[in-house]
Design an enzyme around this catalytic site. Structure first.
Site, PDB file in Angstrom:
ATOM      1  N   LYS A 198       0.837  -1.208   0.000  1.00 14.11           N
ATOM      2  CA  LYS A 198       0.000   0.000   0.000  1.00 14.11           C
ATOM      3  C   LYS A 198       0.871   1.258   0.000  1.00 14.11           C
ATOM      4  O   LYS A 198       0.561   2.235  -0.686  1.00 14.11           O
ATOM      5  CB  LYS A 198      -0.914   0.018   1.229  1.00 14.11           C
ATOM      6  CG  LYS A 198      -2.073  -0.959   1.166  1.00 14.11           C
ATOM      7  CD  LYS A 198      -2.899  -0.886   2.455  1.00 14.11           C
ATOM      8  CE  LYS A 198      -4.090  -1.805   2.430  1.00 14.11           C
ATOM      9  NZ  LYS A 198      -4.886  -1.733   3.677  1.00 14.11           N
ATOM     10  N   ALA A 246      -1.356   0.745   6.664  1.00 13.33           N
ATOM     11  CA  ALA A 246      -1.589  -0.406   7.538  1.00 13.33           C
ATOM     12  C   ALA A 246      -2.546  -1.387   6.869  1.00 13.33           C
ATOM     13  O   ALA A 246      -3.300  -1.023   5.962  1.00 13.33           O
ATOM     14  CB  ALA A 246      -2.176   0.059   8.875  1.00 13.33           C
ATOM     15  N   ASP A 247      -2.503  -2.627   7.347  1.00 15.89           N
ATOM     16  CA  ASP A 247      -3.451  -3.632   6.904  1.00 15.89           C
ATOM     17  C   ASP A 247      -3.705  -4.579   8.066  1.00 15.89           C
ATOM     18  O   ASP A 247      -2.775  -4.941   8.791  1.00 15.89           O
ATOM     19  CB  ASP A 247      -2.918  -4.420   5.704  1.00 15.89           C
ATOM     20  CG  ASP A 247      -4.020  -5.260   5.072  1.00 15.89           C
ATOM     21  OD1 ASP A 247      -4.896  -4.681   4.406  1.00 15.89           O
ATOM     22  OD2 ASP A 247      -4.010  -6.488   5.276  1.00 15.89           O
ATOM     23  N   THR A 248      -4.956  -4.956   8.256  1.00 19.07           N
ATOM     24  CA  THR A 248      -5.345  -5.850   9.348  1.00 19.07           C
ATOM     25  C   THR A 248      -6.024  -7.085   8.777  1.00 19.07           C
ATOM     26  O   THR A 248      -6.886  -6.976   7.901  1.00 19.07           O
ATOM     27  CB  THR A 248      -6.315  -5.138  10.319  1.00 19.07           C
ATOM     28  OG1 THR A 248      -5.683  -3.963  10.832  1.00 19.07           O
ATOM     29  CG2 THR A 248      -6.704  -6.052  11.476  1.00 19.07           C
ATOM     30  N   GLY A 283      -0.311  -5.075  10.222  1.00 24.87           N
ATOM     31  CA  GLY A 283       1.010  -4.656   9.761  1.00 24.87           C
ATOM     32  C   GLY A 283       0.977  -3.165   9.510  1.00 24.87           C
ATOM     33  O   GLY A 283       0.003  -2.638   8.956  1.00 24.87           O
TER      34      GLY A 283
END
Length: 191
Positions: free
Chosen positions: A57, A74-76, A111
């Site tokens: 991203k 961020a990524d969840t 992350g």
């Protein structure tokens, strides 16, 4: 923390990440223009997938950064055993996710990637969440009222389902919401 002379950009469309970032009392803007391929090498260990996507991203950000800008992406993801759960697309997919999480402990991993023109830094944070046995009536009430189609695993801990269904958590509550702000604050101080 002194970040004077820097402009912080949150590269996320998530209203929860924006709310959590605001809680740090830092001046920041939100820019959502990201062209990101969220695919990853199938050999990537599951706990590393969110950081790999957050990194993608960042590198897919819609423009070049200025020298004074700090970009945060961020990524969840939710993992039930080795099964990865992203955002459900339909009512039935959300219900299937919640049925799978019902009565079990699962892992939520976020992350976070921080980037400037001069430096990159990334980290992951994991928390464990345990649900009670959920009834179908509870699952459908939640889905129909809260429409959790923008939430990994098909639920938001801060919503009704979290109030009535979550029996314990281990780790960062804010990570489960989508941004481990304590770790982010520390990472920005060290940055």
């Amino acid at each position: 923390m002194d970040l004077s002379g820097h402009k912080i950009i949150l590269g996320s469309a998530s209203p929860r990440r924006k709310e959590l970032m605001a809680g740090l009392d830092l001046d920041f803007t939100v820019e959502t223009g990201t062209d990101c391929d969220e695919s990853y090498d199938p050999a990537t260990p599951v706990e590393e997938i969110p950081l790999a996507i957050a990194t993608a991203k960042s590198h897919g950000f819609h423009r070049k950064l200025s020298d004074d800008e700090i970009l945060i992406t961020a990524d969840t993801l939710v993992f039930c055993g080795t099964r990865k759960m992203g955002k459900p697309k339909t009512r039935e997919e959300a219900a299937a996710m919640l049925r799978e999480l019902s009565g079990k402990t699962h892992t939520v991993t976020t992350g976070v990637f921080i980037r400037t023109n001069w430096k990159n830094s990334g980290f992951s944070c994991s928390s464990q969440v345990t649900f009670k046995e959920l009834e179908d009536s509870e699952i459908y009430y939640y889905i129909d009222k809260y429409r959790p189609f923008d939430k990994a695993g098909g639920y938001g801990i801060q919503e009704w389902i979290g109030y009535i269904g979550i029996t314990s958590i281990s780790g960062s509550y804010y990570n489960i919401m989508g941004l481990p702000v304590q770790r982010l604050y520390t990472a920005l101080k060290e940055f």
